[in-house]
Design an enzyme around this catalytic site. Structure first.
Site, short mmCIF file in Angstrom:
data_model
loop_
_atom_site.label_atom_id
_atom_site.label_comp_id
_atom_site.label_asym_id
_atom_site.label_seq_id
_atom_site.Cartn_x
_atom_site.Cartn_y
_atom_site.Cartn_z
N GLY A 153 -1.10 3.81 -1.54
CA GLY A 153 -0.49 2.49 -1.35
C GLY A 153 -0.80 1.52 -2.45
CG LEU A 208 -1.01 3.07 3.54
CD1 LEU A 208 -0.11 3.90 4.44
CD2 LEU A 208 -0.54 1.64 3.47
CG ASN A 211 -3.82 10.17 -3.47
OD1 ASN A 211 -3.27 9.12 -3.15
ND2 ASN A 211 -5.10 10.40 -3.26
CD GLU A 212 0.87 8.62 -0.50
OE1 GLU A 212 0.82 7.38 -0.50
OE2 GLU A 212 1.13 9.29 -1.53
#
Length: 298
Positions: free
Chosen positions: A151, A106, A174-175
């Site tokens: 994403g 993203l 890996n957010e």
């Protein structure tokens, strides 16, 4: 789910295919002619279709790292819809035209100091693209020829098959390392691939797997030299397209539609949760620091 319900769902997914354009009556005299049919002025995508095999290759080329912003997601969704409506197209491969990166995920600028309406539109575009890709009647593959965090990893996980280049590339959701909680449908997607326990570790730690580690845990299906990634993806898709399409599509739908249905039932709730969560001071500070770090690297 009953076979009749699956058939109806698949029919609805493809309902408008016959009215899309008069392509069924056209005869293309050469491979080049077929490729020109998909010629586009897009600065973000290159699309080519092999007329003999029916396999399309979609190269992501949004500079610098194939970041997924509102416009790019909308374009991806429309392109996928167009290909699904084409009876000559059987399979689709996602790959990257950018060196060393499949997709960085993203676009952080969509989430940093966002405008409320655009932010919601952006999130709905991401939801809609994921839902279409996840249960696409096409056979789909990710030819992962570079890093694939967040994403980018979601796109790969949503495909039917994943081939990754060997070397120093990494892949994962890996957010949490950015202070962000992955949406439940991100979680469901990785859980469906690697299982509950591996997903718990991957998501809580924000783990980025090396290519070798990704193969070991089943996050990817194949690991090959970078120059061979696209060829291996094409060869694999040729096997899948030999299976009777109706049976394969219904099987895919039976396996995956329950996951999509969860988001459909909570799509507005998910959008509002994201809109409220992403503007929290702690999240915005973290995103700001991340963007500043990126600028310093440049």
């Amino acid at each position: 789910m009953a076979l009749g319900s699956l058939s109806l769902a698949l029919r609805q997914l493809q309902l408008s295919s016959r009215s899309f354009c008069p392509r069924a009556s056209l005869v293309y005299r050469s491979h080049a002619e077929l490729i020109r049919r998909y010629a586009t002025e897009s600065a973000n995508l290159d699309l080519a279709v092999d007329s003999a095999s029916g396999i399309a290759v979609l190269q992501l080329k949004r500079k610098p790292v194939n970041g997924l912003n509102l416009e790019f997601l909308t374009e991806l969704n429309l392109t996928l819809e167009k290909l699904e409506k084409d009876r000559q197209v059987k399979g689709l491969i996602f790959t990257s035209a950018q060196p060393k990166i499949f997709s960085a995920g993203l676009d952080i600028s969509e989430m940093y100091n966002p405008k409320p309406e655009r932010m919601r539109e952006f999130w709905r575009a991401l939801q809609n693209f994921w839902m279409r890709l996840y249960i696409s009647p096409l056979v789909t593959a990710a030819a992962i020829n570079g890093h694939s965090p967040a994403g980018g990893c979601l796109i790969a996980l949503s495909c039917d098959y994943r081939v990754m280049a060997s070397g120093s590339y990494a892949i994962g959701l890996n957010e949490t390392l950015l202070g962000i909680v992955a949406p439940f449908w991100f979680m469901d997607t990785i859980r469906n691939v690697v299982g509950q326990r591996e997903s718990e570790k991957a998501l809580q730690l924000g783990r980025l797997y090396s290519a070798e580690e990704a193969l070991k845990v089943g996050l990817i299906d194949e690991l090959v030299p970078e120059k061979s990634v696209l060829d291996h993806a094409k060869q694999e898709l040729l096997k899948w397209t030999q299976v009777p399409s109706h049976a394969r599509q219904l099987t895919k739908l039976a396996l995956r539609k329950p996951t999509v249905d969860k988001l459909l039932a909570k799509q507005q709730e998910d959008t509002e949760f994201f809109a409220e969560f992403i503007v929290k001071d702690s999240i915005q500070k973290g995103l700001g620091k991340y963007l500043e770090a990126l600028k310093q690297k440049k």
